[in-house]
Design an enzyme around this catalytic site. Structure first.
Site, PDB file in Angstrom:
ATOM      1  N   SER A 223       0.844  -1.200   0.000  1.00  0.00           N
ATOM      2  CA  SER A 223       0.000   0.000   0.000  1.00  0.00           C
ATOM      3  C   SER A 223       0.882   1.254   0.000  1.00  0.00           C
ATOM      4  O   SER A 223       1.720   1.417  -0.887  1.00  0.00           O
ATOM      5  CB  SER A 223      -0.947  -0.051   1.206  1.00  0.00           C
ATOM      6  OG  SER A 223      -1.966   0.912   1.096  1.00  0.00           O
ATOM      7  N   ASP A 288      -9.064  -5.111  -6.120  1.00  0.00           N
ATOM      8  CA  ASP A 288      -8.530  -4.015  -5.313  1.00  0.00           C
ATOM      9  C   ASP A 288      -8.469  -2.740  -6.157  1.00  0.00           C
ATOM     10  O   ASP A 288      -7.806  -2.700  -7.202  1.00  0.00           O
ATOM     11  CB  ASP A 288      -7.140  -4.400  -4.806  1.00  0.00           C
ATOM     12  CG  ASP A 288      -6.519  -3.359  -3.887  1.00  0.00           C
ATOM     13  OD1 ASP A 288      -7.214  -2.403  -3.503  1.00  0.00           O
ATOM     14  OD2 ASP A 288      -5.327  -3.522  -3.548  1.00  0.00           O
ATOM     15  N   HIS A 325      -7.787  -5.356  -0.423  1.00  0.00           N
ATOM     16  CA  HIS A 325      -6.493  -4.691  -0.272  1.00  0.00           C
ATOM     17  C   HIS A 325      -5.638  -5.328   0.825  1.00  0.00           C
ATOM     18  O   HIS A 325      -4.448  -5.036   0.924  1.00  0.00           O
ATOM     19  CB  HIS A 325      -6.728  -3.211   0.035  1.00  0.00           C
ATOM     20  CG  HIS A 325      -5.512  -2.347  -0.077  1.00  0.00           C
ATOM     21  ND1 HIS A 325      -4.761  -2.238  -1.235  1.00  0.00           N
ATOM     22  CD2 HIS A 325      -4.882  -1.557   0.836  1.00  0.00           C
ATOM     23  CE1 HIS A 325      -3.759  -1.403  -1.048  1.00  0.00           C
ATOM     24  NE2 HIS A 325      -3.796  -0.988   0.213  1.00  0.00           N
TER      25      HIS A 325
END
Length: 406
Positions: A223, A288, A325
């Site tokens: 991320s 995602d 995610h």
């Protein structure tokens, strides 16, 4: 999780041939390699103190010597953490203060633990086939880091691209990510140096220490941490930190990232791709949406490994962004993804209970509680006087002393 002929194949697994022919079907040794590096990122989440009421919020629970023993790594003795990374986050976007946090510095900025630098031990180097230096970056956890995510405008990347960026173009990257990577705070012992210089200084030290050995540099992140890993990897190569002072030869640098937002524009991508000793494998989960952000003015970097965890019979139907995610969900997908035209089979026997470690991902038929990875009594300890107090930080570890050494 490392096994098979991974020591003999390490250059191939790290992208020497750009992973040609290894992604569909996904090579089993590459699966194990990706999961092992994913676990090293997961260590940053497990050890991070996220309780906002804690006076230690934003720091690491454990000293470096204990980190890998206290978190879930398949081979905790194969690496040793040598330096912690701290980053400064600011509350300003376009000159306006969005948050006025009660941070440890008492201002509109704060310093948080963002990850670590580690190196393979003698045991690990023997198993891996070389002395691997790893830089691991975590994803967004603190409010001011969300503010950094919102700084969508592009900023010049010339400061980290060195002479490699001097080709007449003007490579640019996400202003918020660049700020986290390059900002320093003279008022904080822990981030008196920027996260960038903390890492580069340590990488240079390790490169010199192990200059007579075969070495690799692996930069990993999830991320927000994936974008910082992208900046860090290109910085290491563009500014020649992947060579020892008395040698002109470069060691390979590989970025392995999961669920990465876009980091820079097309010029940045072009500079990244033409660096000869730099590779990136970017793992994306099809449902995602974060990897499509920001949608305008940015370009994807590296080789993409596309998985789709919706194919897994172990997971509940994807109903929220958090599940798609989630890093453990990505690692589960790597363990079993067979491609678009085949089923889902756990080629790597990774415990499915791990996907419920923090998020609600596992199908309801499996008796695994949601968010089961918690510390005993959430680190509330009953003292000799009968009162409960929060002890979420190793009492023998003083981050301020580490700051003195930066």
């Amino acid at each position: 999780m490392f096994s098979g002929d991974m020591a003999g194949r390490w250059r191939e697994l790290h992208g020497s041939e750009h992973w040609d022919g290894m992604l569909d079907p996904l090579d089993v040794d590459l699966r194990r390699c990706l999961i092992a590096y994913g676990e090293m990122i997961m260590a940053t989440y497990e050890a991070f103190i996220g309780e906002s009421r804690s006076p230690n919020a934003g720091l690491c629970r454990y000293p470096r010597a204990d980190l890998f023993r206290r978190v879930d790594l398949s081979h905790p003795g194969w690496y040793a953490a040598t330096r912690y990374i701290y980053a400064t986050a600011s509350a300003e976007v376009h000159g306006k203060v969005l948050l006025r946090p009660l941070c440890r510095q008492g201002c509109g900025r704060e310093c948080n633990w963002m990850g670590y630098v580690a190196v393979a031990t003698d045991e690990g180097a023997a198993a891996l086939g070389r002395r691997d230096i790893v830089v691991a970056w975590r994803g967004t956890q603190r409010a001011l880091e969300w503010v950094a995510d919102l700084k969508l405008t592009l900023a010049s990347a010339a400061g980290i691209l060195g002479p490699e960026g001097a080709d007449g173009s003007d490579p640019s990257v996400h202003r918020g990510y660049l700020s986290l990577y390059t900002s320093a705070d003279e008022g904080s012992k822990l981030s008196k140096q920027s996260a960038r210089m903390q890492v580069l200084t340590e990488v240079a030290r390790l490169m010199d220490k192990y200059k007579d050995e075969e070495t690799s540099i692996t930069v990993v992140g999830h991320s927000l941490g994936a974008t910082l890993a992208t900046l860090n990897a290109v910085d290491i190569v563009a500014n020649a930190y992947n060579k020892s002072p008395d040698s002109d030869s470069r060691v390979p640098v590989t970025a392995t990232v999961f669920g990465s937002p876009r980091t820079g524009d097309r010029d940045f991508r072009d500079v990244f791709h033409r660096l000869p000793s730099l590779r990136m494998l970017r793992v994306r989960n099809r449902p995602d949406r974060i990897p499509h952000y920001p949608p305008v003015g940015y370009a994807d970097v590296g080789v993409e490994l596309l998985i789709d965890t919706r194919r897994s019979p172990f997971l509940k139907p994807h109903g929220n962004e958090s599940q798609s995610h989630d890093l453990e969900c990505h690692l589960h997908g790597i363990a079993g993804w067979q491609g678009d035209h085949r089923g889902f089979e756990l080629v790597v026997d990774r415990d499915v209970a791990l996907v419920n470690k923090f998020d609600d991902c596992l199908a309801d038929e499996y008796p695994v509680p949601v968010g089961w990875k918690v510390h005993n009594n959430k680190n509330m300890v009953k003292g000799p006087d009968g009162r409960w107090v929060l002890e979420d930080h190793d009492p023998d570890y003083d981050e301020e002393e580490e700051g003195d050494n930066l």
